[in-house]
Design an enzyme around this catalytic site. Structure first.
Site, PDB file in Angstrom:
ATOM      1  N   ASN A  31      -8.867 -31.927  95.214  1.00 37.57           N
ATOM      2  CA  ASN A  31      -8.272 -31.025  94.216  1.00 37.57           C
ATOM      3  C   ASN A  31      -7.915 -29.723  94.941  1.00 37.57           C
ATOM      4  O   ASN A  31      -8.417 -29.478  96.045  1.00 37.57           O
ATOM      5  CB  ASN A  31      -9.228 -30.815  93.024  1.00 37.57           C
ATOM      6  CG  ASN A  31     -10.464 -30.006  93.412  1.00 37.57           C
ATOM      7  OD1 ASN A  31     -10.356 -28.903  93.956  1.00 37.57           O
ATOM      8  ND2 ASN A  31     -11.647 -30.535  93.150  1.00 37.57           N
ATOM      9  N   ASN A  80     -19.084 -35.975  85.424  1.00 38.68           N
ATOM     10  CA  ASN A  80     -18.226 -37.112  85.751  1.00 38.68           C
ATOM     11  C   ASN A  80     -18.973 -38.436  85.848  1.00 38.68           C
ATOM     12  O   ASN A  80     -18.408 -39.437  86.296  1.00 38.68           O
ATOM     13  CB  ASN A  80     -17.464 -36.848  87.051  1.00 38.68           C
ATOM     14  CG  ASN A  80     -16.604 -35.603  86.991  1.00 38.68           C
ATOM     15  OD1 ASN A  80     -16.752 -34.705  87.806  1.00 38.68           O
ATOM     16  ND2 ASN A  80     -15.737 -35.519  86.012  1.00 38.68           N
ATOM     17  N   ARG A  99     -14.963 -40.597  95.610  1.00 37.79           N
ATOM     18  CA  ARG A  99     -16.046 -40.482  94.625  1.00 37.79           C
ATOM     19  C   ARG A  99     -16.493 -41.838  94.067  1.00 37.79           C
ATOM     20  O   ARG A  99     -17.470 -41.891  93.304  1.00 37.79           O
ATOM     21  CB  ARG A  99     -15.648 -39.522  93.485  1.00 37.79           C
ATOM     22  CG  ARG A  99     -15.517 -38.070  93.961  1.00 37.79           C
ATOM     23  CD  ARG A  99     -15.584 -37.081  92.808  1.00 37.79           C
ATOM     24  NE  ARG A  99     -16.911 -37.053  92.174  1.00 37.79           N
ATOM     25  CZ  ARG A  99     -17.214 -36.334  91.103  1.00 37.79           C
ATOM     26  NH1 ARG A  99     -16.277 -35.582  90.532  1.00 37.79           N
ATOM     27  NH2 ARG A  99     -18.430 -36.347  90.576  1.00 37.79           N
ATOM     28  N   ARG A 148      -6.734 -37.265  86.711  1.00 36.79           N
ATOM     29  CA  ARG A 148      -7.855 -38.146  87.064  1.00 36.79           C
ATOM     30  C   ARG A 148      -7.936 -39.337  86.109  1.00 36.79           C
ATOM     31  O   ARG A 148      -8.010 -40.471  86.546  1.00 36.79           O
ATOM     32  CB  ARG A 148      -9.161 -37.363  87.047  1.00 36.79           C
ATOM     33  CG  ARG A 148      -9.199 -36.227  88.065  1.00 36.79           C
ATOM     34  CD  ARG A 148      -9.099 -36.761  89.484  1.00 36.79           C
ATOM     35  NE  ARG A 148      -9.221 -35.727  90.484  1.00 36.79           N
ATOM     36  CZ  ARG A 148     -10.369 -35.232  90.932  1.00 36.79           C
ATOM     37  NH1 ARG A 148     -11.503 -35.677  90.449  1.00 36.79           N
ATOM     38  NH2 ARG A 148     -10.375 -34.294  91.851  1.00 36.79           N
ATOM     39  N   HIS A 177      -9.235 -31.527  85.333  1.00 38.82           N
ATOM     40  CA  HIS A 177     -10.107 -32.168  84.330  1.00 38.82           C
ATOM     41  C   HIS A 177     -10.024 -31.333  83.058  1.00 38.82           C
ATOM     42  O   HIS A 177      -9.943 -30.100  83.132  1.00 38.82           O
ATOM     43  CB  HIS A 177     -11.580 -32.153  84.778  1.00 38.82           C
ATOM     44  CG  HIS A 177     -11.978 -33.239  85.725  1.00 38.82           C
ATOM     45  ND1 HIS A 177     -12.839 -33.025  86.782  1.00 38.82           N
ATOM     46  CD2 HIS A 177     -11.687 -34.576  85.735  1.00 38.82           C
ATOM     47  CE1 HIS A 177     -13.034 -34.175  87.428  1.00 38.82           C
ATOM     48  NE2 HIS A 177     -12.353 -35.121  86.822  1.00 38.82           N
ATOM     49  N   ASP A 179     -12.327 -30.443  81.139  1.00 40.53           N
ATOM     50  CA  ASP A 179     -13.411 -29.453  81.001  1.00 40.53           C
ATOM     51  C   ASP A 179     -13.218 -28.219  81.887  1.00 40.53           C
ATOM     52  O   ASP A 179     -14.053 -27.323  81.895  1.00 40.53           O
ATOM     53  CB  ASP A 179     -14.791 -30.102  81.218  1.00 40.53           C
ATOM     54  CG  ASP A 179     -15.057 -30.508  82.665  1.00 40.53           C
ATOM     55  OD1 ASP A 179     -14.183 -30.318  83.526  1.00 40.53           O
ATOM     56  OD2 ASP A 179     -16.164 -31.017  82.935  1.00 40.53           O
ATOM     57  N   ALA A 267     -15.518 -26.371  95.417  1.00 42.13           N
ATOM     58  CA  ALA A 267     -15.299 -27.816  95.265  1.00 42.13           C
ATOM     59  C   ALA A 267     -14.500 -28.110  93.998  1.00 42.13           C
ATOM     60  O   ALA A 267     -14.214 -29.265  93.689  1.00 42.13           O
ATOM     61  CB  ALA A 267     -16.637 -28.544  95.199  1.00 42.13           C
ATOM     62  N   CYS A 273     -19.275 -28.787  84.773  1.00 44.34           N
ATOM     63  CA  CYS A 273     -19.153 -29.960  85.660  1.00 44.34           C
ATOM     64  C   CYS A 273     -20.500 -30.396  86.205  1.00 44.34           C
ATOM     65  O   CYS A 273     -20.678 -31.559  86.567  1.00 44.34           O
ATOM     66  CB  CYS A 273     -18.294 -29.652  86.874  1.00 44.34           C
ATOM     67  SG  CYS A 273     -16.679 -29.024  86.552  1.00 44.34           S
TER      68      CYS A 273
HETATM   69  N1  ARG Z   1     -14.882 -31.974  93.695  1.00 43.88           N
HETATM   70  C1  ARG Z   1     -15.022 -32.616  92.427  1.00 43.88           C
HETATM   71  C2  ARG Z   1     -13.805 -33.459  92.131  1.00 43.88           C
HETATM   72  O1  ARG Z   1     -12.733 -33.066  92.521  1.00 43.88           O
HETATM   73  C3  ARG Z   1     -15.232 -31.595  91.359  1.00 43.88           C
HETATM   74  C4  ARG Z   1     -15.522 -32.215  90.026  1.00 43.88           C
HETATM   75  C5  ARG Z   1     -15.579 -31.229  88.909  1.00 43.88           C
HETATM   76  N2  ARG Z   1     -16.000 -31.840  87.716  1.00 43.88           N
HETATM   77  C6  ARG Z   1     -15.546 -31.583  86.491  1.00 43.88           C
HETATM   78  N3  ARG Z   1     -16.099 -32.162  85.489  1.00 43.88           N
HETATM   79  N4  ARG Z   1     -14.507 -30.803  86.272  1.00 43.88           N
HETATM   80  O2  ARG Z   1     -13.886 -34.504  91.543  1.00 43.88           O
END
Ligand code: ARG
Length: 287
Positions: A31, A80, A99, A148, A177, A179, A267, A273
């Protein structure tokens, strides 16, 4: 841990899943926040910030932990892991191969804790409570898609949970995302950053949420991930928010709880998150 209905007051019934940042780091870029940040998170500070968030949440709720796994630096982002509603969970199917190794660990955790694991097509990406959020004022599930989670996610979730689902296409890669740009709050309030949605999505939000309950945030608040907030008993835990936004939240009856999470921001994540609510339906029906 059991997630059975208890006779305790609603405030003590919620329970949150977290994962300690033992193996957290920025090892790849999936991201825009991660760009240029590989290897740049300060581990000791990350541990301190994660513990600070956990302590703040524990003033309001129980926190349960999943064991962190080496080689899975983003496992800390338990939002997640999947989406929970009542006894049922849809375990995430991550879009990024980086992931996907988290999936079996989250799957096993839910199985071991007696959740009913719903079927989900293997080829449809879905990133759990990062993209699926229950409204707190009406029986509506908000679902973000586009970066995503797949476009078909909203209709699949509607069939799975038998809930009215509203799909919102995400259009700004920084807010990949749901959230990160929309946060349903107790009493039916919705805090959101309009710039993360297309015109149709902005209209849908405005048509669904009563105007006096819509808390619009500007780009600079959105960029400190104010919408990535954990709401518990009218406390709103977040990485940061302007004085103006904090005042607006107070006026609506909330108490902002600022808990700095700079290392996780690198991140692309922050307070929300790092958490997953495990008793969503009970809290919803308590409102
Ligand atoms: N580095 C993670 C990703 O890109 C961060 C996830 C953040 N999670 C969230 N629920 N927004 O997947």
């Amino acid at each position: 841990m059991s997630h059975q209905v208890s006779s305790q007051p609603a405030s003590s019934r919620q329970s949150i899943l977290m994962c300690a940042p033992d193996y957290f780091g920025i090892d790849y870029v999936i991201n825009p926040w991660m760009e240029g940040n590989c290897g740049k998170s300060d581990h000791a500070l990350a541990v301190e910030q994660w513990s600070g968030l956990k302590r703040a949440l524990e003033t309001q709720t129980d926190v349960v932990l999943i064991s962190p796994q080496p080689g899975l630096p983003d496992q800390v982002f338990t939002a997640n892991a999947g989406m929970v509603l009542e006894e049922k969970v849809v375990v995430s199917r991550f879009k990024a191969p980086e992931r996907q190794g988290e999936e079996p660990f989250f799957h096993d955790w839910f199985a071991q804790h007696d959740f009913d694991i719903a079927a989900w097509p293997a080829d449809v990406s879905f990133e759990g409570a990062g993209d699926a959020l229950l409204d707190r004022g009406q029986p509506v599930l908000w679902v973000g898609y586009g970066f995503r989670s797949a476009r078909t996610t909203p209709s699949l979730l509607e069939k799975t949970f038998h809930r009215r689902t509203i799909g919102l296409q995400l259009v700004d890669p920084r807010f990949y995302h749901l959230d990160t740009c929309l946060c349903p709050l107790e009493g039916g309030y919705v805090m959101y950053f309009p710039g993360a949605f297309d015109a149709a999505g902005q209209r849908t939000i405005a048509d669904t949420v009563p105007a006096e309950k819509l808390i619009e945030v500007d780009a600079s608040d959105a960029e400190q991930f104010c919408c990535n907030a954990v709401d518990l008993n009218r406390q709103v835990f977040m990485n940061g928010a302007s004085e103006a936004l904090q005042a607006r939240l107070r006026e609506a009856g909330f108490t902002p709880g600022i808990t700095p999470l700079s290392e996780f921001m690198k991140a692309g994540g922050s307070a929300k998150c790092l958490t997953l609510k495990l008793r969503e339906e009970l809290i919803f029906s308590a409102n």
